[in-house]
Motif scaffolding. Sequence first.
Motif, PDB file in Angstrom:
ATOM      1  N   ILE A  66       1.193  -0.633  -0.615  1.00  0.00           N
ATOM      2  CA  ILE A  66      -0.449   0.372  -0.081  1.00  0.00           C
ATOM      3  C   ILE A  66       1.055   1.602  -0.060  1.00  0.00           C
ATOM      4  O   ILE A  66       0.733   1.979  -0.317  1.00  0.00           O
ATOM      5  N   SER A  67       1.823   0.875   0.978  1.00  0.00           N
ATOM      6  CA  SER A  67       2.438   2.810   0.789  1.00  0.00           C
ATOM      7  C   SER A  67       3.753   3.273  -0.933  1.00  0.00           C
ATOM      8  O   SER A  67       3.548   3.783  -0.532  1.00  0.00           O
ATOM      9  N   MET A  68       3.510   2.107  -1.622  1.00  0.00           N
ATOM     10  CA  MET A  68       3.792   2.034  -2.678  1.00  0.00           C
ATOM     11  C   MET A  68       2.952   2.805  -3.291  1.00  0.00           C
ATOM     12  O   MET A  68       3.437   2.900  -4.451  1.00  0.00           O
ATOM     13  N   GLU A  69       2.071   2.308  -3.363  1.00  0.00           N
ATOM     14  CA  GLU A  69       0.744   3.215  -4.935  1.00  0.00           C
ATOM     15  C   GLU A  69       0.371   4.226  -3.806  1.00  0.00           C
ATOM     16  O   GLU A  69      -0.341   4.812  -4.680  1.00  0.00           O
ATOM     17  N   LEU A  70       0.437   4.407  -2.261  1.00  0.00           N
ATOM     18  CA  LEU A  70       0.089   5.831  -1.767  1.00  0.00           C
ATOM     19  C   LEU A  70       0.593   7.110  -2.372  1.00  0.00           C
ATOM     20  O   LEU A  70       2.150   6.872  -2.469  1.00  0.00           O
ATOM     21  N   LYS A  71      -0.122   7.959  -3.278  1.00  0.00           N
ATOM     22  CA  LYS A  71       0.250   8.854  -3.648  1.00  0.00           C
ATOM     23  C   LYS A  71       0.925  10.124  -2.669  1.00  0.00           C
ATOM     24  O   LYS A  71       1.778  11.047  -3.093  1.00  0.00           O
ATOM     25  N   GLU A  72       0.088  10.482  -1.483  1.00  0.00           N
ATOM     26  CA  GLU A  72       0.840  11.337  -0.437  1.00  0.00           C
ATOM     27  C   GLU A  72       1.464  11.039   0.589  1.00  0.00           C
ATOM     28  O   GLU A  72       1.793  10.050   1.385  1.00  0.00           O
ATOM     29  N   GLU A  73       2.243  11.948   0.379  1.00  0.00           N
ATOM     30  CA  GLU A  73       4.143  10.976   0.982  1.00  0.00           C
ATOM     31  C   GLU A  73       4.067  10.711   2.656  1.00  0.00           C
ATOM     32  O   GLU A  73       4.539   9.746   2.525  1.00  0.00           O
ATOM     33  N   GLU A  74       3.181  11.416   2.890  1.00  0.00           N
ATOM     34  CA  GLU A  74       3.203  11.102   4.588  1.00  0.00           C
ATOM     35  C   GLU A  74       2.160  10.373   4.864  1.00  0.00           C
ATOM     36  O   GLU A  74       2.854   9.388   5.630  1.00  0.00           O
ATOM     37  N   ALA A  75       1.367   9.604   4.280  1.00  0.00           N
ATOM     38  CA  ALA A  75       0.014   8.956   4.795  1.00  0.00           C
ATOM     39  C   ALA A  75       1.238   7.225   3.853  1.00  0.00           C
ATOM     40  O   ALA A  75       1.829   6.837   4.769  1.00  0.00           O
ATOM     41  N   ALA A  76       2.340   7.816   2.853  1.00  0.00           N
ATOM     42  CA  ALA A  76       2.798   6.591   2.380  1.00  0.00           C
ATOM     43  C   ALA A  76       4.027   6.358   3.308  1.00  0.00           C
ATOM     44  O   ALA A  76       3.857   5.285   3.684  1.00  0.00           O
ATOM     45  N   SER A  77       4.840   7.680   4.001  1.00  0.00           N
ATOM     46  CA  SER A  77       5.640   7.015   5.258  1.00  0.00           C
ATOM     47  C   SER A  77       4.802   6.275   6.033  1.00  0.00           C
ATOM     48  O   SER A  77       5.933   5.488   6.815  1.00  0.00           O
ATOM     49  N   ILE A  78       3.652   6.946   6.555  1.00  0.00           N
ATOM     50  CA  ILE A  78       3.309   5.562   8.658  1.00  0.00           C
ATOM     51  C   ILE A  78       3.108   4.270   7.657  1.00  0.00           C
ATOM     52  O   ILE A  78       3.931   3.588   8.111  1.00  0.00           O
ATOM     53  N   PHE A  79       2.815   4.138   5.926  1.00  0.00           N
ATOM     54  CA  PHE A  79       1.972   2.570   6.197  1.00  0.00           C
ATOM     55  C   PHE A  79       4.040   2.133   5.915  1.00  0.00           C
ATOM     56  O   PHE A  79       3.800   0.646   6.198  1.00  0.00           O
ATOM     57  N   ARG A  80       5.093   2.542   5.164  1.00  0.00           N
ATOM     58  CA  ARG A  80       5.883   1.854   5.210  1.00  0.00           C
ATOM     59  C   ARG A  80       6.470   1.375   6.401  1.00  0.00           C
ATOM     60  O   ARG A  80       6.995   0.579   7.291  1.00  0.00           O
ATOM     61  N   SER A  81       6.250   2.713   7.419  1.00  0.00           N
ATOM     62  CA  SER A  81       7.027   2.530   8.756  1.00  0.00           C
ATOM     63  C   SER A  81       5.912   1.803   9.059  1.00  0.00           C
ATOM     64  O   SER A  81       6.836   0.465  10.315  1.00  0.00           O
ATOM     65  N   MET A  82       5.257   1.292   9.349  1.00  0.00           N
ATOM     66  CA  MET A  82       3.795  -0.209   9.816  1.00  0.00           C
ATOM     67  C   MET A  82       4.515  -1.469   8.988  1.00  0.00           C
ATOM     68  O   MET A  82       5.380  -2.003  10.484  1.00  0.00           O
ATOM     69  N   GLY A  83       4.551  -0.870   8.066  1.00  0.00           N
ATOM     70  CA  GLY A  83       5.319  -2.223   8.148  1.00  0.00           C
ATOM     71  C   GLY A  83       7.000  -2.600   8.090  1.00  0.00           C
ATOM     72  O   GLY A  83       6.872  -4.009   9.150  1.00  0.00           O
ATOM     73  N   GLN A  84       7.165  -1.330   8.841  1.00  0.00           N
ATOM     74  CA  GLN A  84       8.689  -2.111   8.732  1.00  0.00           C
ATOM     75  C   GLN A  84       8.358  -2.436  10.163  1.00  0.00           C
ATOM     76  O   GLN A  84       9.094  -3.359  11.806  1.00  0.00           O
ATOM     77  N   ALA A  85       7.058  -1.934  11.074  1.00  0.00           N
ATOM     78  CA  ALA A  85       6.756  -2.306  13.054  1.00  0.00           C
ATOM     79  C   ALA A  85       6.268  -3.513  12.768  1.00  0.00           C
ATOM     80  O   ALA A  85       6.879  -4.071  14.161  1.00  0.00           O
TER      81      ALA A  85
END
Lengths: 176, 73
Positions: free
Chosen positions: A51-70
């Motif tokens: 999902i982080s790769m699909e999102l256009k909003e950078e802040e949301a993408a960053s949060i989803f990326r960090s959720m994946g890392q968590a």
Amino acid sequence: MEGGIDAWNGLAAGGAYEAGLAYFSRASRPEELISLSFALEEGNRVFYERISMELKEEEAASIFRSMGQAEERHKETLRELHARVTGKGGDPAQPEGVEAGAFLEGGAPLQETLDWAKGKTLEEILELAIAMESNALDRYIKMGRAVTDERSREVFLALSREEQKHLERMTSLLDR
Amino acid sequence: MGFFDYFKPVPIWTAEEVRAFLRERSAESYNLIDVRQPEEYEGGHLPGARLLPMAELKDRLGDLDRSKPTITY
């Protein structure tokens, strides 16, 4: 609680109590609960990463990326607990009928959910993620109750506190 | 339960008060009880809530740790 569940407004977990109990009674050995948790954490990790790769909003993408890392860190915590409980290194064995990464918290199939997410708004995806995290919180609290091994209980309850933080992060993004 | 226990006030919290309480406390420090029917629980419940339908409450009160605060809905 005044107003009961209708006043709660979100962050509810779904699923039958009996279904959860049936699984926990069948798989109440800590290593089986660890395996189930590991498989679901992997599903969530892949979901957040894609999902982080699909999102256009950078802040949301960053949060989803960090959720994946968590979720990856949760897997590592579960690996360590599994090694301590079983004396075996490596990933926990796949639980019966649950392929690691094939399902998300709450039981939704990963691929179907990723297909559903295509073209959905950030708000819709966040609502799904909040439902997933609510189910993870629910599951870890119940697992913490189900095990008798003190160390396993501590780890499951620590993971439930992490899931609570994830929930707060997701809801604050949704509330903006 | 003694006679005078029937007269103890039971505080009623708003959803926000419950949310704040659950956020600040660890899950093992309270009893969170859903007294509705199983199908209602299945449709959605507070994370970590135990299902204890109203009709079974009297017989299953012993399942609860009386030293911890209990929240019901």
